[in-house]
Design a protein around this motif. Structure first.
Motif, PDB file in Angstrom:
ATOM      1  N   GLY A  23      12.204  40.863  47.636  1.00  0.00           N
ATOM      2  CA  GLY A  23      13.182  40.163  46.771  1.00  0.00           C
ATOM      3  C   GLY A  23      13.498  38.424  46.618  1.00  0.00           C
ATOM      4  O   GLY A  23      13.247  38.228  47.796  1.00  0.00           O
ATOM      5  N   THR A  30      16.052  35.886  49.172  1.00  0.00           N
ATOM      6  CA  THR A  30      14.880  36.634  49.844  1.00  0.00           C
ATOM      7  C   THR A  30      15.475  36.300  51.383  1.00  0.00           C
ATOM      8  O   THR A  30      15.897  35.875  51.639  1.00  0.00           O
ATOM      9  CB  THR A  30      13.859  35.631  49.997  1.00  0.00           C
ATOM     10  OG1 THR A  30      13.500  35.252  48.366  1.00  0.00           O
ATOM     11  CG2 THR A  30      12.480  36.397  50.686  1.00  0.00           C
ATOM     12  N   ILE A 153      13.857  43.364  51.667  1.00  0.00           N
ATOM     13  CA  ILE A 153      14.966  42.569  50.289  1.00  0.00           C
ATOM     14  C   ILE A 153      16.277  42.134  51.459  1.00  0.00           C
ATOM     15  O   ILE A 153      16.377  42.867  52.709  1.00  0.00           O
ATOM     16  CB  ILE A 153      15.560  43.689  49.477  1.00  0.00           C
ATOM     17  CG1 ILE A 153      16.719  44.975  50.045  1.00  0.00           C
ATOM     18  CG2 ILE A 153      14.641  44.764  48.545  1.00  0.00           C
ATOM     19  CD1 ILE A 153      16.777  45.980  48.922  1.00  0.00           C
ATOM     20  N   PHE A 173      15.980  40.945  41.985  1.00  0.00           N
ATOM     21  CA  PHE A 173      14.855  41.519  42.377  1.00  0.00           C
ATOM     22  C   PHE A 173      15.142  42.846  43.113  1.00  0.00           C
ATOM     23  O   PHE A 173      14.394  43.859  43.641  1.00  0.00           O
ATOM     24  CB  PHE A 173      13.422  40.950  42.455  1.00  0.00           C
ATOM     25  CG  PHE A 173      12.989  40.579  41.178  1.00  0.00           C
ATOM     26  CD1 PHE A 173      11.907  41.390  41.184  1.00  0.00           C
ATOM     27  CD2 PHE A 173      13.145  39.563  40.666  1.00  0.00           C
ATOM     28  CE1 PHE A 173      10.857  40.808  39.441  1.00  0.00           C
ATOM     29  CE2 PHE A 173      12.092  39.254  39.540  1.00  0.00           C
ATOM     30  CZ  PHE A 173      11.280  39.850  39.262  1.00  0.00           C
ATOM     31  N   ASN A 174      15.962  42.404  43.854  1.00  0.00           N
ATOM     32  CA  ASN A 174      16.161  43.301  45.085  1.00  0.00           C
ATOM     33  C   ASN A 174      16.299  45.160  45.179  1.00  0.00           C
ATOM     34  O   ASN A 174      15.769  45.632  45.420  1.00  0.00           O
ATOM     35  CB  ASN A 174      17.148  42.613  45.828  1.00  0.00           C
ATOM     36  CG  ASN A 174      16.564  41.542  46.653  1.00  0.00           C
ATOM     37  OD1 ASN A 174      16.230  42.479  47.383  1.00  0.00           O
ATOM     38  ND2 ASN A 174      17.617  40.329  46.759  1.00  0.00           N
ATOM     39  N   MET A 177      13.528  46.697  43.972  1.00  0.00           N
ATOM     40  CA  MET A 177      12.136  46.852  44.620  1.00  0.00           C
ATOM     41  C   MET A 177      12.994  47.674  45.951  1.00  0.00           C
ATOM     42  O   MET A 177      11.921  48.498  46.385  1.00  0.00           O
ATOM     43  CB  MET A 177      11.662  45.518  45.772  1.00  0.00           C
ATOM     44  CG  MET A 177      11.429  44.265  44.794  1.00  0.00           C
ATOM     45  SD  MET A 177      11.197  43.093  45.657  1.00  0.00           S
ATOM     46  CE  MET A 177      10.501  42.264  44.048  1.00  0.00           C
TER      47      MET A 177
END
Length: 215
Positions: A23, A30, A153, A173-174, A177
């Motif tokens: 992520g 990240t 993540i 994006f976490n 994902m």
């Protein structure tokens, strides 16, 4: 089930040759301690899926600098010159995907879909090797779903059941994902008791989370 583990226990699930989603967006969101632990572990031949290649000293970039990836699937790599250098040298296979398409491919993987149709990339290099489907006179590319063995993540707050809250832009994006990997490992800035996160603030339900490390 106790989902809280040590950093070493969490990283023990990651083996050579695995596909790993990470992520973050420009390293925001990240799990940096996971990146450091993977560098120390030296796991190699990874296929990395992330929005970008991070920076040379932040995010996914740490893994690329250490030459631990054989392939990268990302929407852009311009912040990390090493990614471009390895791609041009032929030592890193690079699949560049339009950012919205990347997100939707991950969403498709998480939702068990066979893919998605998008007009993005039609008539460009993006369409090479892909099936085109016409719907109501409009051409679309069939983009296949993305899944991973592991998703790494970062969460701002997690409760002990794995319900997650992401602060501001770290959401990126976490949450996507977390739905699209066989094993989901969370680096949480803070782990609280169940009920301390308002249910309205839960962005990823705990049923998606396998392991958590308080970082």
């Amino acid at each position: 089930m106790n989902k809280i583990v040590t950093l070493e226990e969490a990283m023990s699930h990651i083996k050579d040759g695995m596909t790993v989603m990470i992520g973050g967006f420009m390293a925001a969101g990240t799990p940096e301690k996971f990146m450091d632990a993977l560098v120390e572990k030296g796991v190699k031949n990874l296929t990395l899926i992330g929005n970008d290649a991070g920076w040379p000293d932040r995010g996914i970039g740490k893994l690329l600098i250490n030459k631990q990836a054989k392939k990268m699937i990302a929407s852009h790599i311009g912040l990390n010159p090493e990614a471009g250098n390895q791609m041009n040298a032929g030592t890193l296979e690079m699949e560049l995907v339009p950012q919205g398409t990347l997100a939707e491919r991950i969403r498709a993987g998480g939702n068990g879909l066979g893919g998605l149709l998008t007009p993005t990339g039609v008539g460009t290099i993006v369409e090479e090797g892909k099936q085109k489907i016409e719907v109501d006179g409009v051409e679309y590319l069939l983009e296949k779903p993305l899944k991973a063995d592991i998703a790494l993540i970062s969460a701002s707050i997690a409760d002990k059941r794995g319900n997650l809250y992401f602060n501001k832009a770290t959401k990126n994006f976490n949450p996507l994902m977390a739905t699209a990997a066989d094993i989901v490992i969370v680096g949480a800035e803070k782990i609280v008791e169940v009920g301390e996160i308002d249910p309205n603030d839960v962005m990823t339900p705990g049923l998606f989370v396998d392991y958590m490390v308080e970082v």
